[in-house]
Motif scaffolding. Structure first.
Motif, mmCIF file in Angstrom:
data_model
loop_
_atom_site.group_PDB
_atom_site.id
_atom_site.type_symbol
_atom_site.label_atom_id
_atom_site.label_comp_id
_atom_site.label_asym_id
_atom_site.label_seq_id
_atom_site.Cartn_x
_atom_site.Cartn_y
_atom_site.Cartn_z
ATOM 1 N N ILE A 11 43.037 -24.320 -71.044
ATOM 2 C CA ILE A 11 41.657 -23.823 -71.065
ATOM 3 C C ILE A 11 41.149 -23.717 -72.503
ATOM 4 C CG2 ILE A 11 40.209 -21.814 -70.568
ATOM 5 C CD1 ILE A 11 41.920 -21.454 -67.985
ATOM 6 N N ILE A 12 42.015 -23.286 -73.412
ATOM 7 C CA ILE A 12 41.615 -23.229 -74.824
ATOM 8 C C ILE A 12 41.295 -24.641 -75.332
ATOM 9 C CG2 ILE A 12 42.413 -22.755 -77.170
ATOM 10 C CD1 ILE A 12 44.056 -20.421 -75.972
ATOM 11 N N ASN A 13 42.116 -25.610 -74.964
ATOM 12 C CA ASN A 13 41.889 -26.993 -75.394
ATOM 13 C C ASN A 13 40.567 -27.552 -74.861
ATOM 14 O OD1 ASN A 13 44.263 -27.124 -76.838
ATOM 15 N ND2 ASN A 13 45.452 -28.000 -75.148
ATOM 16 N N GLN A 14 40.115 -27.023 -73.746
ATOM 17 C CA GLN A 14 38.858 -27.508 -73.175
ATOM 18 C C GLN A 14 37.663 -27.187 -74.066
ATOM 19 O OE1 GLN A 14 38.366 -26.641 -68.903
ATOM 20 N NE2 GLN A 14 40.592 -26.714 -68.713
ATOM 21 N N SER A 15 37.796 -26.166 -74.923
ATOM 22 C CA SER A 15 36.705 -25.845 -75.855
ATOM 23 C C SER A 15 36.474 -26.993 -76.834
ATOM 24 C CB SER A 15 37.006 -24.554 -76.617
ATOM 25 O OG SER A 15 38.144 -24.709 -77.449
ATOM 26 N N VAL A 16 37.542 -27.712 -77.165
ATOM 27 C CA VAL A 16 37.425 -28.872 -78.063
ATOM 28 C C VAL A 16 36.677 -29.995 -77.347
ATOM 29 C CG1 VAL A 16 38.708 -30.593 -79.392
ATOM 30 C CG2 VAL A 16 39.567 -28.239 -79.230
ATOM 31 N N LYS A 17 36.995 -30.204 -76.079
ATOM 32 C CA LYS A 17 36.302 -31.234 -75.296
ATOM 33 C C LYS A 17 34.813 -30.915 -75.179
ATOM 34 C CE LYS A 17 40.252 -32.559 -72.395
ATOM 35 N NZ LYS A 17 40.724 -32.762 -71.002
ATOM 36 N N VAL A 18 34.505 -29.641 -74.976
ATOM 37 C CA VAL A 18 33.099 -29.234 -74.878
ATOM 38 C C VAL A 18 32.388 -29.502 -76.197
ATOM 39 C CG1 VAL A 18 31.572 -27.235 -74.703
ATOM 40 C CG2 VAL A 18 33.400 -27.542 -73.032
ATOM 41 N N ALA A 19 33.009 -29.124 -77.286
ATOM 42 C CA ALA A 19 32.406 -29.345 -78.610
ATOM 43 C C ALA A 19 32.100 -30.820 -78.831
ATOM 44 C CB ALA A 19 33.339 -28.821 -79.700
ATOM 45 N N ASN A 20 33.015 -31.669 -78.448
ATOM 46 C CA ASN A 20 32.789 -33.111 -78.580
ATOM 47 C C ASN A 20 31.656 -33.589 -77.680
ATOM 48 O OD1 ASN A 20 34.857 -33.388 -80.451
ATOM 49 N ND2 ASN A 20 36.404 -33.829 -78.890
ATOM 50 N N ALA A 21 31.619 -33.048 -76.466
ATOM 51 C CA ALA A 21 30.602 -33.476 -75.496
ATOM 52 C C ALA A 21 29.189 -33.125 -75.931
ATOM 53 C CB ALA A 21 30.894 -32.866 -74.127
ATOM 54 N N HIS A 23 28.303 -32.677 -79.087
ATOM 55 C CA HIS A 23 28.141 -33.112 -80.484
ATOM 56 C C HIS A 23 27.977 -31.909 -81.424
ATOM 57 C CE1 HIS A 23 27.455 -36.889 -78.419
ATOM 58 N NE2 HIS A 23 26.397 -36.388 -77.821
ATOM 59 N N ALA A 24 28.820 -30.920 -81.224
ATOM 60 C CA ALA A 24 28.746 -29.689 -82.018
ATOM 61 C C ALA A 24 29.163 -29.935 -83.465
ATOM 62 C CB ALA A 24 29.637 -28.623 -81.396
ATOM 63 N N ASP A 25 28.524 -29.212 -84.383
ATOM 64 C CA ASP A 25 28.954 -29.293 -85.775
ATOM 65 C C ASP A 25 30.220 -28.447 -85.960
ATOM 66 O OD1 ASP A 25 28.138 -26.613 -85.933
ATOM 67 O OD2 ASP A 25 26.216 -27.100 -86.846
ATOM 68 N N ASP A 26 30.786 -28.458 -87.151
ATOM 69 C CA ASP A 26 32.057 -27.768 -87.390
ATOM 70 C C ASP A 26 31.955 -26.275 -87.113
ATOM 71 O OD1 ASP A 26 33.258 -30.118 -88.074
ATOM 72 O OD2 ASP A 26 33.123 -29.804 -90.244
ATOM 73 N N LEU A 27 30.842 -25.683 -87.504
ATOM 74 C CA LEU A 27 30.668 -24.245 -87.330
ATOM 75 C C LEU A 27 30.655 -23.868 -85.848
ATOM 76 C CD1 LEU A 27 30.220 -21.574 -88.845
ATOM 77 C CD2 LEU A 27 27.747 -21.967 -88.634
ATOM 78 N N LEU A 28 29.880 -24.604 -85.060
ATOM 79 C CA LEU A 28 29.803 -24.317 -83.626
ATOM 80 C C LEU A 28 31.133 -24.620 -82.945
ATOM 81 C CD1 LEU A 28 28.302 -23.492 -81.094
ATOM 82 C CD2 LEU A 28 27.282 -25.787 -80.993
ATOM 83 N N SER A 29 31.786 -25.700 -83.357
ATOM 84 C CA SER A 29 33.086 -26.060 -82.775
ATOM 85 C C SER A 29 34.099 -24.935 -82.971
ATOM 86 C CB SER A 29 33.625 -27.340 -83.411
ATOM 87 O OG SER A 29 32.797 -28.433 -83.139
ATOM 88 N N LYS A 30 34.146 -24.413 -84.187
ATOM 89 C CA LYS A 30 35.081 -23.335 -84.496
ATOM 90 C C LYS A 30 34.736 -22.075 -83.709
ATOM 91 C CE LYS A 30 36.271 -24.983 -89.123
ATOM 92 N NZ LYS A 30 36.083 -24.792 -90.579
ATOM 93 N N ARG A 31 33.456 -21.827 -83.550
ATOM 94 C CA ARG A 31 33.042 -20.626 -82.811
ATOM 95 C C ARG A 31 33.432 -20.737 -81.341
ATOM 96 N NH1 ARG A 31 26.953 -18.195 -81.770
ATOM 97 N NH2 ARG A 31 27.677 -16.268 -80.751
ATOM 98 N N GLU A 58 30.866 -20.150 -68.870
ATOM 99 C CA GLU A 58 29.615 -19.382 -68.950
ATOM 100 C C GLU A 58 29.389 -18.907 -70.380
ATOM 101 O OE1 GLU A 58 27.957 -15.107 -67.323
ATOM 102 O OE2 GLU A 58 29.131 -16.340 -65.931
ATOM 103 N N GLU A 59 30.453 -18.444 -71.023
ATOM 104 C CA GLU A 59 30.330 -17.963 -72.401
ATOM 105 C C GLU A 59 30.083 -19.121 -73.365
ATOM 106 O OE1 GLU A 59 30.131 -15.207 -75.527
ATOM 107 O OE2 GLU A 59 29.871 -15.061 -73.343
ATOM 108 N N MET A 60 30.765 -20.247 -73.161
ATOM 109 C CA MET A 60 30.523 -21.399 -74.038
ATOM 110 C C MET A 60 29.095 -21.916 -73.892
ATOM 111 S SD MET A 60 34.010 -23.691 -74.349
ATOM 112 C CE MET A 60 34.321 -23.977 -72.599
ATOM 113 N N ALA A 61 28.575 -21.908 -72.668
ATOM 114 C CA ALA A 61 27.187 -22.346 -72.448
ATOM 115 C C ALA A 61 26.210 -21.421 -73.159
ATOM 116 C CB ALA A 61 26.899 -22.393 -70.950
ATOM 117 N N ARG A 62 26.509 -20.125 -73.122
ATOM 118 C CA ARG A 62 25.636 -19.151 -73.802
ATOM 119 C C ARG A 62 25.646 -19.390 -75.315
ATOM 120 N NH1 ARG A 62 25.654 -14.853 -76.722
ATOM 121 N NH2 ARG A 62 27.942 -14.809 -76.899
ATOM 122 N N ILE A 63 26.830 -19.600 -75.870
ATOM 123 C CA ILE A 63 26.952 -19.825 -77.318
ATOM 124 C C ILE A 63 26.243 -21.116 -77.734
ATOM 125 C CG2 ILE A 63 28.613 -20.391 -79.160
ATOM 126 C CD1 ILE A 63 30.594 -18.502 -77.696
ATOM 127 N N ALA A 64 26.375 -22.141 -76.916
ATOM 128 C CA ALA A 64 25.794 -23.448 -77.243
ATOM 129 C C ALA A 64 24.317 -23.551 -76.874
ATOM 130 C CB ALA A 64 26.569 -24.545 -76.519
#
Length: 285
Positions: A11-21, A23-31, A58-64
């Motif tokens: 599940i933690i690794n899925q945050s990386v997939k979301v960031a790529n999907a 097109h998040a910048d480094d700051l958003l990816s890290k967050r 739900e939380e990742m969608a809110r942040i993004a």
């Protein structure tokens, strides 16, 4: 199924997939990753993996600031799946056992899964699926249940895969013209799971009853479903469950006559089924 230690890192690794999907910048990816890592410290081991995923996404969608994190990817998955339709229709037309071929097609589509621990290539899967045996093979029993079923509820899984499900349901209708078929989808965007939007665009409402389950999990979580979906789930003569998320949510279930169709894409599900990652499954429960 409840979560395992391996589910946490997945599940933690899925945050990386979301960031790529997105097109998040480094700051958003890290967050995104740091947020999910922090959330993981309080995951409940009484929950199924899809329930945990619902909170995380739900939380990742809110942040993004983005309702559907995978909207672009889902559109590409649909286009790719549609490109295979002529080939798959030819396979069905020339098949000596259309139901088995259609079932294999439905399982092949299950490789389109953005939350999986292991990813598979769709082109490669379609090349070999028709020559691959089910590692858990209840197909004969599944066919018997279909012959007797007056109502069949198919619970969908991922976008792209739903195009393959459409061909599956067309074949079911042709084979069992006196049965009623229903296709159930998620209540809102979650990972790359199919919702009413994608199902209507594919024309499911023209070939069967299309049902919004109301669930916000990447799997059919009964206690989160709306009243109508619960009623259909309880009353259908046969339920066909697509994919790992639905398997995780419905293992165990209070009802019988569920056919699980999936490709094993993680070690936790493999252990539950006592099979190997990469196996294809047709399991009656």
């Amino acid at each position: 199924m409840t979560i395992d230690e391996a589910c946490v890192s997945c599940i933690i690794n899925q945050s990386v997939k979301v960031a790529n999907a997105i097109h998040a910048d480094d700051l958003l990816s890290k967050r995104l990753t740091s947020t999910v890592e922090e959330m993981s410290k309080s995951f409940s081991y009484n929950d199924a993996p899809p329930e945990i995923a619902s909170y995380v996404y739900e939380e990742m969608a809110r942040i993004a600031h983005k309702t559907d994190l995978y909207d672009e990817v889902k559109e590409l998955s649909t286009k790719k799946a549609l490109s295979f339709v002529p080939f798959l229709k030819e396979k069905l037309f020339t098949s000596q056992n259309k139901l088995l071929t259609a079932t294999k097609i439905a399982v092949a589509g299950n490789v389109i899964d953005l939350a999986a621990e292991v990813e598979f290539d769709l082109d490669e899967e379609l090349e070999k699926i028709f020559h691959t045996e089910f590692a858990h093979d209840d197909f004969a029993l599944f066919e018997q249940k279909l012959c007797r079923a007056k109502s069949v509820l198919i619970i969908g899984d991922n976008v792209g895969e739903h195009i393959f499900d459409y061909l599956f349901i067309e074949t079911l209708r042709e084979s069992y013209p006196n049965s009623a078929f229903l296709y159930m989808v998620r209540g809102n965007p979650i990972i790359n799971d199919v919702t009413i939007k994608e199902a209507k665009e594919a024309g499911f409402d023209k070939i069967c009853e299309l049902v919004d389950s109301g669930v916000n999990t990447p799997g059919f979580t009964y206690n989160r479903a709306n009243a109508y979906s619960k009623e259909l789930f309880d009353s259908a003569d046969l339920v066909i469950s697509k994919g790992m998320g639905n398997y995780e949510c419905m293992s165990p279930s209070h009802r019988k006559n569920i056919c699980f169709l999936l490709k094993v894409k993680c070690s936790v599900v493999a252990a539950s089924l006592q099979k190997e990652v990469g196996d294809i499954i047709c399991k009656m429960a």
